[in-house]
Design a protein around this motif. Structure first.
Motif, PDB file in Angstrom:
ATOM      1  N   TYR A 190       0.877  -1.175   0.000  1.00 14.34           N
ATOM      2  CA  TYR A 190       0.000   0.000   0.000  1.00 14.34           C
ATOM      3  C   TYR A 190       0.910   1.220   0.000  1.00 14.34           C
ATOM      4  N   THR A 191       0.373   2.339  -0.405  1.00 15.17           N
ATOM      5  CA  THR A 191       1.175   3.563  -0.368  1.00 15.17           C
ATOM      6  C   THR A 191       0.407   4.628   0.398  1.00 15.17           C
ATOM      7  N   SER A 192       1.083   5.724   0.602  1.00 12.17           N
ATOM      8  CA  SER A 192       0.413   6.857   1.216  1.00 12.17           C
ATOM      9  C   SER A 192       1.146   8.098   0.737  1.00 12.17           C
ATOM     10  N   THR A 193       0.776   9.233   1.278  1.00 12.62           N
ATOM     11  CA  THR A 193       1.500  10.443   0.924  1.00 12.62           C
ATOM     12  C   THR A 193       1.456  11.397   2.101  1.00 12.62           C
ATOM     13  N   ILE A 194       2.065  12.534   1.923  1.00 12.18           N
ATOM     14  CA  ILE A 194       2.117  13.503   3.026  1.00 12.18           C
ATOM     15  C   ILE A 194       1.174  14.656   2.703  1.00 12.18           C
ATOM     16  N   VAL A 195       0.283  14.953   3.638  1.00  9.53           N
ATOM     17  CA  VAL A 195      -0.647  16.075   3.452  1.00  9.53           C
ATOM     18  C   VAL A 195      -0.564  17.000   4.667  1.00  9.53           C
ATOM     19  N   PHE A 196      -1.285  18.112   4.608  1.00 12.25           N
ATOM     20  CA  PHE A 196      -1.313  19.041   5.743  1.00 12.25           C
ATOM     21  C   PHE A 196      -2.619  18.861   6.505  1.00 12.25           C
ATOM     22  N   LEU A 197      -2.519  18.858   7.806  1.00 16.98           N
ATOM     23  CA  LEU A 197      -3.721  18.904   8.633  1.00 16.98           C
ATOM     24  C   LEU A 197      -3.723  20.271   9.322  1.00 16.98           C
ATOM     25  N   VAL A 198      -4.811  21.041   9.107  1.00 20.19           N
ATOM     26  CA  VAL A 198      -4.875  22.365   9.731  1.00 20.19           C
ATOM     27  C   VAL A 198      -6.123  22.449  10.606  1.00 20.19           C
ATOM     28  N   ARG A 199      -6.182  23.477  11.416  1.00 16.18           N
ATOM     29  CA  ARG A 199      -7.353  23.657  12.273  1.00 16.18           C
ATOM     30  C   ARG A 199      -8.538  24.126  11.433  1.00 16.18           C
ATOM     31  N   LYS A 200      -9.731  23.831  11.905  1.00 18.29           N
ATOM     32  CA  LYS A 200     -10.958  24.061  11.140  1.00 18.29           C
ATOM     33  C   LYS A 200     -11.031  25.490  10.602  1.00 18.29           C
TER      34      LYS A 200
ATOM     35  N   LEU B 115       2.250  18.251   9.528  1.00 15.58           N
ATOM     36  CA  LEU B 115       2.616  17.494   8.333  1.00 15.58           C
ATOM     37  C   LEU B 115       2.391  16.032   8.683  1.00 15.58           C
ATOM     38  N   ALA B 116       1.465  15.403   7.986  1.00 14.46           N
ATOM     39  CA  ALA B 116       1.071  14.077   8.437  1.00 14.46           C
ATOM     40  C   ALA B 116       0.956  13.100   7.282  1.00 14.46           C
ATOM     41  N   TRP B 117       1.107  11.842   7.605  1.00 17.29           N
ATOM     42  CA  TRP B 117       0.715  10.786   6.692  1.00 17.29           C
ATOM     43  C   TRP B 117      -0.745  11.042   6.314  1.00 17.29           C
ATOM     44  N   GLU B 118      -1.066  10.810   5.069  1.00 18.66           N
ATOM     45  CA  GLU B 118      -2.456  10.985   4.641  1.00 18.66           C
ATOM     46  C   GLU B 118      -3.400  10.146   5.506  1.00 18.66           C
ATOM     47  N   ASN B 119      -3.023   8.885   5.745  1.00 19.11           N
ATOM     48  CA  ASN B 119      -3.884   8.007   6.532  1.00 19.11           C
ATOM     49  C   ASN B 119      -4.034   8.507   7.956  1.00 19.11           C
ATOM     50  N   GLU B 120      -2.936   9.035   8.507  1.00 23.37           N
ATOM     51  CA  GLU B 120      -2.971   9.563   9.877  1.00 23.37           C
ATOM     52  C   GLU B 120      -3.875  10.798   9.939  1.00 23.37           C
ATOM     53  N   ALA B 121      -3.812  11.611   8.901  1.00 26.46           N
ATOM     54  CA  ALA B 121      -4.645  12.816   8.867  1.00 26.46           C
ATOM     55  C   ALA B 121      -6.125  12.444   8.829  1.00 26.46           C
TER      56      ALA B 121
END
Lengths: 272, 286, 334
Positions: free
Chosen positions: C117-127, C213-219
């Motif tokens: 499986y793969t994933s990528t890095i995305v940003f998680l920000v506050r609402k 900065l998070a793993w896409e799945n973690e986000a």
């Protein structure tokens, strides 16, 4: 090494032998193993590791925060000891019993509790944050955690000494016209100082090595909020066993010297 | 310490004065800030989602196995350190020999060694890359990342506690009673069981309580050698960390409050044995 | 001393009880990295069913999670992992290098270089994205606080670092400018946790930082756990294709006699069931058909690969993360 005082009391050989064997197996040999491992380094290599900027920063941080925490405890601990020994007041027994809580509480629990309190959205941290003060993830937070963990030491070393100082001494001084501060300076301080230093050194030694309560609240930034024990962990995780061991050896030597100082101090007090 | 005060000077001393009141109030303030708040926050966070949830996280299988492992580590390390503590205190306090203060310092050493170093030394010895690593693999013996490693690390950090409590106590008591027993014809063991043990039993208790508290709560040293296998090599404090890292705050604080309650029980036992020691010493003085 | 005797027998009983608990069923130890906890606890259940359906007895899969580098170190120190499912190929390479725990060609044993499986890095920000963070360039602005773990110990953090580097390299061109960029980025990082999970905790529970900065799945998991009303996911203009690899640890399975089940376990990750569970936990499945089923949940992103852009993990590791590498340099210059 045998010079018995009382030939009637048996068990010297047995107990000394057992003590030495047990200590050797559990403590000396493993620690010696660390020294042997570190001995593959030359002095200059050892020095290079210890004087790397990141290690130096961690060193300053660990020793600095432990020192300040020990000092803080020197003040708070003396206050507690004084109040507990000299005054009768509501809740005295509760405070006396609870002083040891930081010692009995697992450090990880202390770590998450303090983080929950002092993080920017925590119960206390929220207000500090509004005032523009950051507590968690700064050296301030580390100092706070260390102050909590080492709180019992100064209190518990001073308490018995303070209880033994005859009040007549202070009263005599007061009658002779000494002011309260002078009484403190000339009567109490000399009597308390060795115990105070012992408590201080104990708190300091423990603070330098503390891990569990600190890592949750520290922030763990290399060069800024990374403590020495964490740096050992980080080095290990990078397969840098030699680097980890070098730092370990340095810390071990420091704690041994501190302990030796404490014991000398105590002997000095006993001879007093 | 006398609790009855009748002399006029003492009454005047006990009369409320500003400095006295200020000191007591600031002690209370410190007590609340430094001790009550952290304690309260653990319970508040744990009970955030109700009592049912609180208990659920405690009877969850991983929590139970962590509790078992913690109890096992305590059950092995405390008796061993108890025997060691008595032996060490006996030779240090009832006999005189050269090098005694060095020995005492060495007994104290694990107390001020960083727990991380305690873990590190066992990794260097028993890890696959360590001194005995290959030999252990060949003989299929697992020490670190398994229960023996956790027990060893716990043993290391709790070595000094019983000895530390007993040494001053036994020094204070001196050797007269034992000598008398011997002169009356008691054997060494008879003397030990009938004279020494009754004299030191509360001190022993005190040491055992401290030792138990530390063994239950050790985090750093155990964390280095644990391997964090869920349900197998996690002690309660490590389980707290795992839950905390799993977004499972309520469960983390529930297990933490279990540890907190155990710590409070230890404090009660400690307080109790301390008062017994004082009583015994006072009786002895009379 | 009857108290002591009673206590002793209690302890012995306890000891026996613990031994009894550990002695049941065949076990398999999966040593994994931080954000896979929830995924593997579901996958283990599914695999167990599959395994029993094939006529085997019940299997007990044990899990261990921490930062990827830390986990690799534990295995090389003797943690008896049957399989490792880590964040980076270089961590598994390390297992070959130190102690020959598995063969050098471990990558070729399973499809897709052993990355199911793969994933990528995305940003998680506050609402509501109060700081208006849209792309990598926004992260270096003054006053922005970025949460990312320590690349020295965390695999996810290394992907984060490389994604930022790839952006800067494409945007500015030279290596020096890329280095300046990441240096400015890390100057905005107030906490450097040891693992991805600890970093998300710092961001979500402790309220630190403007962007994680998070793993896409973690986000996505964070959104699920905390509700979509507190955080949002921002997809940057470019990111990196993170390929977490899996491998059987030869030396351990041969010693324990678990090779068959260990291999079946990893192969099952490639099955439709395994791929679907991965997708449900927001990993991008390798299986094209299943990827299509879940296409809606993954934002289309321009992704660079470690082999294509950085010349493979060994090169990237040496240049950036080894002692004295770029990461050390940017921290020493501060």
């Amino acid at each position: 090494m045998s010079r018995r005082t009382s030939p009637v009391i048996p068990g010297f050989g047995l107990t000394l032998g057992y003590t030495l064997v047990y200590l050797s197996l559990l403590v000396f040999l493993p620690l010696a193993g660390m020294f042997i491992y570190a001995s593959q380094l030359s002095w200059s290599e050892f020095y290079t590791i210890i004087s790397a900027p990141r290690v130096l920063a961690a060193l300053k941080l660990s020793f600095g925060t432990a020192f300040i925490a020990a000092l803080l405890n020197g003040v708070i601990g003396t206050l507690f000891a004084w109040v507990l020994v000299r005054y009768r007041f509501p809740g005295r027994k509760v405070i006396d019993a609870m002083i040891d809580l930081p010692f009995a509480l697992p450090t990880a629990v202390a770590g998450i509790a303090l983080t929950a309190l002092y993080a920017p959205n925590g119960f206390v941290g929220r207000f500090a944050n509004d005032l523009g003060i950051a507590i968690a993830y700064t050296p301030f937070g580390i100092t706070l955690a260390l102050t909590f963990v080492t709180l019992p030491f100064v209190v518990r070393t001073i308490q018995p000494v303070l209880a033994d100082i005859p009040r007549e001494l202070e009263e005599a001084a007061t009658c002779l016209g000494a002011r309260p501060l002078q009484v403190f300076r000339y009567v109490l301080l000399p009597a308390l100082l060795p115990a105070w230093l012992t408590g201080f050194a104990l708190a300091f030694a423990r603070g330098v090595g503390e891990y569990g309560s600190v890592i949750f609240i520290a922030g763990n930034m290399p060069g800024k909020t990374e403590i020495l024990p964490l740096l050992i962990m980080v080095k290990l995780d990078q397969y840098d066993y030699v680097g980890a061991t070098a730092i370990g050896v340095m810390m071990l030597v420091v704690s041994f010297v501190l302990l030796l100082l404490i014991n000398i101090l105590q002997r000095y007090v006993a001879k007093g | 310490m006398s609790t009855t005060s009748t002399s006029p000077q003492q009454n005047s001393r006990n009369a409320p004065s500003w400095s006295r009141l200020a000191l007591i109030l600031s002690a209370w303030a410190m007590f609340i800030i430094f001790l009550v708040l952290p304690l309260a926050i653990v319970l508040i966070e744990a009970l955030k989602m109700g009592v049912a949830h609180f208990f659920e996280s405690m009877i969850e299988p991983d929590a139970i196995s962590a509790l078992k492992l913690t109890l096992l580590a305590v059950a092995i390390s405390v008796p061993l350190n108890l025997v060691f503590g008595v032996a060490a205190a006996w030779c240090v306090s009832k006999h005189d020999f050269y090098g005694k203060s060095v020995l005492i310092t060495l007994i104290d050493l694990p107390f001020s060694v960083s727990p991380i170093i305690a873990g590190l030394v066992y990794v260097l010895l028993f890890g696959a890359q360590g001194f005995f690593g290959e030999w252990l693999i060949e003989h299929d013996i697992q020490i670190i990342f398994a229960v023996p490693g956790i027990v060893l690390a716990t043993l290391f950090v709790t070595v000094p506690f019983v000895a530390r409590e007993l040494i001053p106590l036994m020094q204070q008591q001196g050797t007269q009673e034992e000598e008398a027993a011997r002169l009356l014809g008691a054997s060494g063991w008879q003397m030990f069981w009938h004279v020494t043990v009754p004299n030191i039993k509360w001190g022993l208790m005190y040491g055992v309580v401290l030792c138990t508290a530390r063994a239950m709560g050790e985090f750093g040293a155990v964390s280095v050698v644990s391997g964090h296998i869920r349900g197998f090599t996690n002690t309660l404090p490590l389980h707290v960390e795992i839950l905390y890292n799993e977004y499972n705050h309520v469960a983390a604080f529930s297990v933490a409050s279990l540890l907190l309650i155990l710590a409070l029980i230890m404090l009660l036992l400690k307080q109790w044995s301390e008062s017994r020691i004082n009583r015994q010493l006072n009786n002895g003085d009379e | 001393m009857s108290i002591y005797r009673r206590r002793l027998s209690f302890f012995t009983g306890l000891l026996l009880a613990t031994v009894a608990v550990t002695a049941q069923a065949q076990t398999l130890l999966n040593v994994s990295y931080d954000p896979t906890r929830e995924f593997y606890s579901d996958f283990n259940r599914a695999f167990n069913q599959h395994w029993q359906a094939q006529g085997h007895e019940a299997l007990q899969v044990q899990q261990s999670h921490a930062g990827s580098g830390k986990q690799a170190r534990s295995v090389s120190e003797g943690l008896r992992a049957d399989v490792v499912t880590l964040a980076l190929a270089v961590d598994i390479d390390e297992l070959h290098r130190s102690g020959n725990w598995l063969a050098k060609d471990w990558k070729n044993r399973l499809p897709n270089d052993s990355t199911p499986y793969t994933s990528t890095i995305v940003f998680l920000v506050r609402k509501g994205n109060p700081k208006q963070i849209q792309d990598w360039g926004d992260l270096v602005k003054p006053g922005i606080s970025v949460i990312t773990p320590n690349p020295k110990t965390s695999g996810g953090a290394r992907w984060n670092f490389l994604a930022a580097w790839a952006y800067a390299k494409q945007a500015f061109g030279s290596e020096q400018q890329a280095q300046d960029f990441v240096q400015r980025l890390y100057a905005n990082v107030p906490v450097l946790d040891s693992g991805a999970r600890a970093a998300s905790n710092t961001f979500t529970n402790n309220g630190m930082g403007d962007v994680l900065l998070a793993w896409e799945n973690e986000a996505y998991l964070t959104l699920k756990e905390h509700g979509a009303d507190s955080f949002e996911i921002i997809a940057p203009s470019i990111s990196i294709l993170a390929e977490p690899p899996v491998a059987v640890v030869d030396r351990n399975v041969d010693r324990k006699g678990t090779r068959v089940v260990a291999e079946a376990y990893l192969q099952y990750l490639y099955s439709d069931v395994g791929q679907r569970i991965a997708a449900e936990h927001f990993y991008r499945p390798r299986n094209a058909a299943i990827a299509k089923e879940f296409a809606e949940q993954f934002a289309p992103l321009k992704l660079v690969t470690i082999d294509g852009f950085f010349g493979g993990w060994q090169a990237a590791q040496t240049q950036f993360f080894n002692d004295g590498g770029v990461f050390d340099q940017i921290y020493q210059e501060q």
